[in-house]
Design a protein around this motif. Sequence first.
Motif, PDB file in Angstrom:
ATOM      1  N   PHE A 332      -0.109  -1.323   3.213  1.00  0.00           N
ATOM      2  CA  PHE A 332      -0.343  -2.763   3.160  1.00  0.00           C
ATOM      3  C   PHE A 332      -1.516  -3.140   2.268  1.00  0.00           C
ATOM      4  CE2 PHE A 332       1.852  -2.283   7.328  1.00  0.00           C
ATOM      5  CZ  PHE A 332       2.977  -3.029   7.004  1.00  0.00           C
ATOM      6  N   LYS A 333      -2.455  -2.228   2.067  1.00  0.00           N
ATOM      7  CA  LYS A 333      -3.615  -2.522   1.222  1.00  0.00           C
ATOM      8  C   LYS A 333      -3.225  -2.821  -0.217  1.00  0.00           C
ATOM      9  CE  LYS A 333      -7.125   0.144   3.745  1.00  0.00           C
ATOM     10  NZ  LYS A 333      -7.961   1.375   3.713  1.00  0.00           N
ATOM     11  N   VAL A 334      -2.129  -2.233  -0.692  1.00  0.00           N
ATOM     12  CA  VAL A 334      -1.742  -2.403  -2.096  1.00  0.00           C
ATOM     13  C   VAL A 334      -0.738  -3.534  -2.286  1.00  0.00           C
ATOM     14  CG1 VAL A 334      -2.240  -0.004  -2.655  1.00  0.00           C
ATOM     15  CG2 VAL A 334       0.069  -0.628  -1.922  1.00  0.00           C
ATOM     16  N   LEU A 335      -0.464  -4.288  -1.218  1.00  0.00           N
ATOM     17  CA  LEU A 335       0.467  -5.404  -1.293  1.00  0.00           C
ATOM     18  C   LEU A 335      -0.268  -6.726  -1.051  1.00  0.00           C
ATOM     19  CD1 LEU A 335       3.503  -4.045   0.800  1.00  0.00           C
ATOM     20  CD2 LEU A 335       3.160  -3.906  -1.674  1.00  0.00           C
ATOM     21  N   ASP A 336       0.228  -7.790  -1.652  1.00  0.00           N
ATOM     22  CA  ASP A 336      -0.296  -9.123  -1.352  1.00  0.00           C
ATOM     23  C   ASP A 336       0.101  -9.497   0.069  1.00  0.00           C
ATOM     24  OD1 ASP A 336      -1.369  -9.411  -3.895  1.00  0.00           O
ATOM     25  OD2 ASP A 336       0.476 -10.277  -4.709  1.00  0.00           O
ATOM     26  N   PRO A 337      -0.714 -10.301   0.774  1.00  0.00           N
ATOM     27  CA  PRO A 337      -0.407 -10.655   2.162  1.00  0.00           C
ATOM     28  C   PRO A 337       0.958 -11.311   2.356  1.00  0.00           C
ATOM     29  CG  PRO A 337      -2.667 -11.231   1.626  1.00  0.00           C
ATOM     30  CD  PRO A 337      -2.014 -10.831   0.348  1.00  0.00           C
ATOM     31  N   ASP A 338       1.431 -12.051   1.348  1.00  0.00           N
ATOM     32  CA  ASP A 338       2.716 -12.736   1.491  1.00  0.00           C
ATOM     33  C   ASP A 338       3.882 -11.937   0.922  1.00  0.00           C
ATOM     34  OD1 ASP A 338       1.969 -12.903  -1.139  1.00  0.00           O
ATOM     35  OD2 ASP A 338       2.367 -15.057  -1.358  1.00  0.00           O
ATOM     36  N   LYS A 339       3.648 -10.649   0.631  1.00  0.00           N
ATOM     37  CA  LYS A 339       4.711  -9.797   0.097  1.00  0.00           C
ATOM     38  C   LYS A 339       5.662  -9.378   1.210  1.00  0.00           C
ATOM     39  CE  LYS A 339       6.799  -7.232  -2.970  1.00  0.00           C
ATOM     40  NZ  LYS A 339       7.567  -7.861  -4.085  1.00  0.00           N
TER      41      LYS A 339
END
Length: 370
Positions: A332-339
């Motif tokens: 999750f760290k490498v994804l945008d929150p709304d991904k």
Amino acid sequence: MKIVCNREKFQSAYQIAAAVAPIRSPKEILINVKLDARGDKAVLMATDSEAGIRLEMDDVEIAVPGVALLPLQRVGNILRECSDEVLTIELTENSLDIRGDHSEFHLPKINPDEFPSVTPFQESAYYEVPARLFKELVKRTVFATDVESTRYQLGGVLFEMEDDQITTVATDGRRLACMHGKGVAIGGFKNSGNSTIVPTKTLQLMERSISDGDDLVCIAARANDILIRTNRCTIFSRLVEGRYPNWKQVMPSREGRTRIDGLAGPFFTAIRQASIVADTESRGVDFTFGNGTLVVAARAADIGQSRIEIPISYDGESINITMDYRYVMDFFKVLDPDKAFALEVRSNAEPALFSTDDGYTYVVMPMARQ
């Protein structure tokens, strides 16, 4: 040699180049950054013999062409601490002088002739990738490498470039990250197999060196080394020796799995909260999916316990799986929150499969339930 430059812009470029140079080395000449100010551009160069960088700077006035060696830490400290907006860097007969409106420094002169050459990008066959995609290919895989293991081939990211698809893969044996993207082979470039393993340090440097103005990244992989070029920067690196494991065998089958869809932000928040009281040794967190709810729970005898609930779209029978919260959080760290992402699970005896709709797949091995 004499140049006039904006201190902040020069410092930004210097920090990128300096990241390659060793802090300590039996070859003292390497503990410097080379400044080559000839023609219409100034080029910073650094190397530790295993990797090297050439970084071009446009916003530099070259008053007197020439070459100078800049002592790694002293010049770095001067650029960081100095408050002058404009600096003049001049190599005189006896010293290296750095001057601003309110400060001046005089350092010993070092003969640049002994500094090893840093390979330029002169390849006619290479692979071309959009710069933004290249950063994602690295960002979403490099964290899963194993830099401490004796399995040296796991200390880098595998690059597979064939026809119009580029794939990066990284694993430490407990989780695996894989990203696919579209690229173009130029000049008949071909690269396949499992031997193009790029060291973690090189890729972290490359990711930092890509600027907003860069549109393409060119990659030339050879038998033992790799060259990566952007608009202003070329990085050379030796490849990690060895052959990469057959990562495709690790990818679990999607058949018979239950799919849970969600957004990265809420899941990441729930895991962070639950992990506050996770066991410090096992780091296991329990995930329970069912009846429209995800329950993330952790407990440790000497710390306490946590239970976090978030709504999900899955209304089927309860499914339980225990995973190391660090590995899940890394996804999750490498994804945008709304991904948007999908999590596919079958049982606590089989790996969890995370994926996104832009070619990213992440596998996490389960743990024994606490």
